[in-house]
Enzyme design. Structure first.
Site, PDB file in Angstrom:
ATOM      1  N   LYS A  74      18.686 -21.040  67.830  1.00 48.40           N
ATOM      2  CA  LYS A  74      18.100 -19.760  67.674  1.00 48.40           C
ATOM      3  C   LYS A  74      18.476 -18.967  66.455  1.00 48.40           C
ATOM      4  O   LYS A  74      18.063 -18.169  66.314  1.00 48.40           O
ATOM      5  CB  LYS A  74      18.336 -18.893  69.007  1.00 48.40           C
ATOM      6  CG  LYS A  74      18.252 -19.525  70.227  1.00 48.40           C
ATOM      7  CD  LYS A  74      18.768 -18.542  71.174  1.00 48.40           C
ATOM      8  CE  LYS A  74      18.828 -19.473  72.689  1.00 48.40           C
ATOM      9  NZ  LYS A  74      19.419 -18.662  73.722  1.00 48.40           N
TER      10      LYS A  74
ATOM     11  N   ALA B 227      20.238 -15.953  81.946  1.00 46.63           N
ATOM     12  CA  ALA B 227      19.229 -16.646  80.826  1.00 46.63           C
ATOM     13  C   ALA B 227      20.198 -16.932  79.561  1.00 46.63           C
ATOM     14  O   ALA B 227      19.553 -17.615  78.837  1.00 46.63           O
ATOM     15  CB  ALA B 227      18.254 -15.522  80.391  1.00 46.63           C
TER      16      ALA B 227
ATOM     17  N   ALA C 187      13.881 -17.468  73.954  1.00 44.14           N
ATOM     18  CA  ALA C 187      15.154 -17.447  73.763  1.00 44.14           C
ATOM     19  C   ALA C 187      16.084 -16.143  73.898  1.00 44.14           C
ATOM     20  O   ALA C 187      15.385 -15.270  74.068  1.00 44.14           O
ATOM     21  CB  ALA C 187      15.286 -17.715  72.253  1.00 44.14           C
ATOM     22  N   THR C 188      17.132 -16.508  74.216  1.00 46.86           N
ATOM     23  CA  THR C 188      18.063 -15.126  74.514  1.00 46.86           C
ATOM     24  C   THR C 188      19.085 -14.856  73.594  1.00 46.86           C
ATOM     25  O   THR C 188      18.829 -14.440  72.561  1.00 46.86           O
ATOM     26  CB  THR C 188      18.709 -15.518  76.213  1.00 46.86           C
ATOM     27  OG1 THR C 188      19.423 -16.638  75.959  1.00 46.86           O
ATOM     28  CG2 THR C 188      17.604 -15.461  76.966  1.00 46.86           C
ATOM     29  N   THR C 189      20.190 -14.653  73.809  1.00 44.66           N
ATOM     30  CA  THR C 189      21.132 -13.848  73.311  1.00 44.66           C
ATOM     31  C   THR C 189      21.727 -14.367  71.989  1.00 44.66           C
ATOM     32  O   THR C 189      22.222 -15.552  71.639  1.00 44.66           O
ATOM     33  CB  THR C 189      22.334 -13.589  74.170  1.00 44.66           C
ATOM     34  OG1 THR C 189      21.916 -13.263  75.452  1.00 44.66           O
ATOM     35  CG2 THR C 189      23.123 -12.387  73.659  1.00 44.66           C
TER      36      THR C 189
END
Length: 275
Positions: free
Chosen positions: A85, A227, A52-54
């Site tokens: 997220k 990403a 998972a990213t930002t």
């Protein structure tokens, strides 16, 4: 029916930490007790699971909000366009995860149960600082997995009922806890999101303006970080945004986020800029 003395002894005997209880009676169920064997110089499991990213978070007068994009990646492959997220931790706080998605989701569920367990045992909610400290301890327990490439770096925010303000906390993989002021971001696109937040945030933002700033920061992150996923008008996928204030934590409706995303896309299209 238990005698009064026995009934009174139950809460005294019970630990206020569900994670500690689990560690004593079923240690194998704790995310931190999963290992991939001895850590060596060649151990790297980061390619085995989606990441998972930002995540971005910012304060505004009377509250705080947190937003996350919807993309998870495995190397150069988009593993999911629908992942969420950002989650409510309890009625007055939220949690966002960046890093190994599966471990992050397990950590989130354990933290949610931890807060609910404490409230049932103590008949009161944990303080915001106490919640941040508990989360830091859970992150620290995951250090062996982090050293094997499966790190989780959360972002935590909530409303402090004593100070009547929104506060946010970041963490490192060793469990270090840091209170951030005004705004912060974690994940692969965070360097770009933080640049946008520095330009767009101001202490007079109202809630609606804060939501727009968060979505615009994620848009900037997606513009430069592969990403991070931007607003997807084709699939009608918008960031997940939670607002926390004195009334509690609530998710911003999709229709509002759609309007904000289209306004940002229209404004940038009209500007006609390349970079």
């Amino acid at each position: 029916m238990l005698p009064d003395d026995a009934a009174a002894a139950v809460p005294r005997a019970a630990s206020t930490s569900f994670a500690d209880y689990l560690g004593v009676h079923h240690p194998g169920l704790l995310p931190s007790n999963r290992t991939l064997g001895p850590v060596t110089g060649s151990t790297d499991a980061s390619h085995l699971a989606p990441h998972a990213t930002t995540i971005v978070s910012l304060t505004f007068p009377g509250g705080v909000l947190m937003a996350g994009d919807r993309r998870a990646t495995m190397g150069n492959v988009i593993a999911s366009r629908h992942i969420e997220k950002v989650f409510p931790a309890d009625r007055s706080s939220v949690l966002g995860i960046a890093g190994s998605a599966g471990i992050g989701l397990d950590l989130t569920r354990l933290f949610q149960v931890e807060l609910e367990h404490y409230e049932k045992i103590e008949a009161t909610m944990m303080s915001l600082d106490g919640k941040a400290n508990r989360l830091a301890a859970m992150v620290r327990q995951n250090l062996p997995m982090a050293m094997q490439g499966l790190a989780v770096v959360p972002l935590f925010a909530g409303f402090d009922a004593d100070r009547h303000v929104g506060r946010l906390f970041s963490f490192d993989v060793t469990g270090g806890r840091y209170e951030e002021h005004e705004h912060h971001s974690v994940g692969s696109g965070s360097v770009f999101a933080r640049g946008a937040l520095k330009k767009l945030w101001n202490p007079r933002l109202d809630e609606a303006s804060a939501v727009r700033v968060a979505v615009e920061a994620l848009y900037d992150a997606a513009d430069d970080d592969s990403a991070t996923g931007g607003p997807d008008a084709v699939r009608s996928l918008w960031p997940v945004v939670y607002v926390v204030d004195a009334a509690g934590a609530r998710r911003v409706p999709e229709r509002e986020l759609e309007a904000v995303a289209h306004a940002i896309i229209d404004a940038r299209s009209a500007a006609g800029r390349e970079a």
